[in-house]
Design a protein around this motif. Sequence first.
Motif, short mmCIF file in Angstrom:
data_model
loop_
_atom_site.label_atom_id
_atom_site.label_comp_id
_atom_site.label_asym_id
_atom_site.label_seq_id
_atom_site.Cartn_x
_atom_site.Cartn_y
_atom_site.Cartn_z
N ALA A 1 4.23 -4.60 -26.91
CA ALA A 1 5.03 -6.01 -26.38
C ALA A 1 5.53 -6.24 -27.74
O ALA A 1 4.87 -6.02 -28.95
CB ALA A 1 3.73 -6.56 -26.04
N SER B 1 9.92 -12.79 -25.97
CA SER B 1 8.83 -11.46 -25.72
C SER B 1 8.86 -10.54 -24.45
O SER B 1 8.99 -11.05 -23.98
CB SER B 1 7.92 -11.43 -25.84
OG SER B 1 7.07 -10.71 -26.09
N ASP B 2 9.03 -8.99 -24.76
CA ASP B 2 8.97 -8.09 -23.95
C ASP B 2 7.84 -7.90 -23.79
O ASP B 2 6.64 -8.01 -24.86
CB ASP B 2 9.99 -7.31 -23.81
CG ASP B 2 12.02 -7.77 -23.66
OD1 ASP B 2 11.55 -8.52 -22.81
OD2 ASP B 2 12.91 -7.20 -23.91
N MET B 3 7.37 -6.75 -22.96
CA MET B 3 5.64 -7.18 -22.77
C MET B 3 5.72 -4.89 -23.16
O MET B 3 6.44 -5.05 -23.91
CB MET B 3 5.44 -7.11 -21.50
CG MET B 3 5.59 -8.32 -20.88
SD MET B 3 3.71 -9.17 -22.27
CE MET B 3 2.66 -9.14 -21.38
N ASN B 4 5.32 -4.66 -22.54
CA ASN B 4 5.11 -3.17 -23.13
C ASN B 4 5.95 -2.00 -23.04
O ASN B 4 6.71 -2.32 -21.59
CB ASN B 4 3.43 -2.20 -21.88
CG ASN B 4 2.92 -0.39 -23.10
OD1 ASN B 4 3.00 -1.04 -23.71
ND2 ASN B 4 3.95 0.37 -21.69
N HIS B 5 6.35 -1.42 -23.56
CA HIS B 5 7.59 -1.02 -23.63
C HIS B 5 7.65 0.88 -23.16
O HIS B 5 6.64 1.21 -23.42
CB HIS B 5 8.14 -0.34 -24.44
CG HIS B 5 8.80 -1.83 -25.59
ND1 HIS B 5 8.14 -2.63 -25.85
CD2 HIS B 5 10.34 -2.38 -25.48
CE1 HIS B 5 9.02 -3.85 -25.94
NE2 HIS B 5 10.38 -3.70 -25.68
N PRO C 1 10.93 -13.21 -21.28
CA PRO C 1 11.76 -12.43 -21.87
C PRO C 1 13.69 -12.36 -21.99
O PRO C 1 13.40 -13.21 -22.31
CB PRO C 1 11.68 -11.10 -20.81
CG PRO C 1 11.28 -12.57 -19.52
CD PRO C 1 11.08 -13.43 -19.82
N THR D 1 2.56 1.09 -17.85
CA THR D 1 3.10 -0.99 -18.44
C THR D 1 2.19 -1.67 -17.60
O THR D 1 1.75 -2.92 -18.13
CB THR D 1 4.25 -0.74 -18.28
OG1 THR D 1 5.10 0.17 -18.82
CG2 THR D 1 4.85 -2.24 -18.74
N TYR E 1 7.55 -7.04 -17.86
CA TYR E 1 8.89 -8.28 -18.49
C TYR E 1 7.38 -10.00 -17.84
O TYR E 1 7.10 -9.72 -17.19
CB TYR E 1 9.78 -8.37 -17.46
CG TYR E 1 10.76 -7.77 -18.20
CD1 TYR E 1 11.49 -7.38 -19.29
CD2 TYR E 1 11.32 -7.19 -17.17
CE1 TYR E 1 12.17 -6.20 -19.54
CE2 TYR E 1 12.14 -6.05 -17.26
CZ TYR E 1 12.86 -5.79 -18.80
OH TYR E 1 13.50 -4.86 -19.08
N ASP F 1 0.29 -4.49 -19.67
CA ASP F 1 0.50 -6.20 -20.00
C ASP F 1 -0.55 -6.37 -19.51
O ASP F 1 -1.17 -8.12 -20.13
CB ASP F 1 1.70 -6.09 -18.83
CG ASP F 1 2.67 -5.43 -19.22
OD1 ASP F 1 3.10 -4.97 -19.92
OD2 ASP F 1 4.23 -5.72 -18.60
#
Length: 269
Positions: A226, A185-189, A46, A196, A263, A200
């Motif tokens: 993501a 990368s981060d995951m769902n926002h 992340p 989330t 994350y 994810d």
Amino acid sequence: MIDRIPAVAGTFYPKEQFQLKALLKDFFEEKMELSFLKQNVGLILPHAGYIYSAKTAAFAISKLKDFGKPKTVILIGPNHTGIGKGTFSIWDKGKWITPFGDFAVDTKLAAFLIENNPFIVPDYSSHIAEHSLEVQIPILSYFLGSFKIVPILVNNQSYENVLKLTKTLKEIWEVEKSLLFVASSDMNHYESEDITLQKDTKLIEKILEKDIKGMYEIALKYNISACGIGPIASIIPLFENVKLIHHTTSADISGDSFHTVGYASFLLW
């Protein structure tokens, strides 16, 4: 030479070395002397502020104790700013300045990438204010020490473009055997923690299955936000094994379960 000045030191992570060391010490159980990698390894990490995501990243970085340290880290991340040119922007010379010292660009590997992929172009403007690669270097350095870097931003994350990048990364694989590939990368926002985690999980399943096309399809079908699907997809085909190391959301720190970011970190070998 063109050197990159930190853009998010003091916001995403402490800009003073002693403060940064004190923070990262809490996220790592041990530090040890490592020999150089005899095989290439990958991480998916992340890139949020350290208070939120460093623990998740540290869990995966610590796993490198079983493999070794790289001579060069290939950093691949998304372009959040929209600034820059080319499908993929590479910082091909000079060094990146961090609280833990300067990290020189591996000019030989950068030149190889440019020569072998017309979609990879030298471009500094896309990197100047972008955080997705910058935040990886200090935390990797805390555990691994010094290394060279090749910073690449994915400006267009389409499935077709990512296949072109993967092809060139496979060619690098044949040139060097002491590389760490890091997809940022981060995951769902910005949805509730429940949503989330659900989204994810769907994406994580595809990552573990090494189903790149499925990653894109599931992200489109379920509106999974993501931000670095392209960087993730670009390195997965390089490895036989993918393991989820840690998964959490920002709610663990913020206490806000209504607007969260996911994350996750993975080890690839």
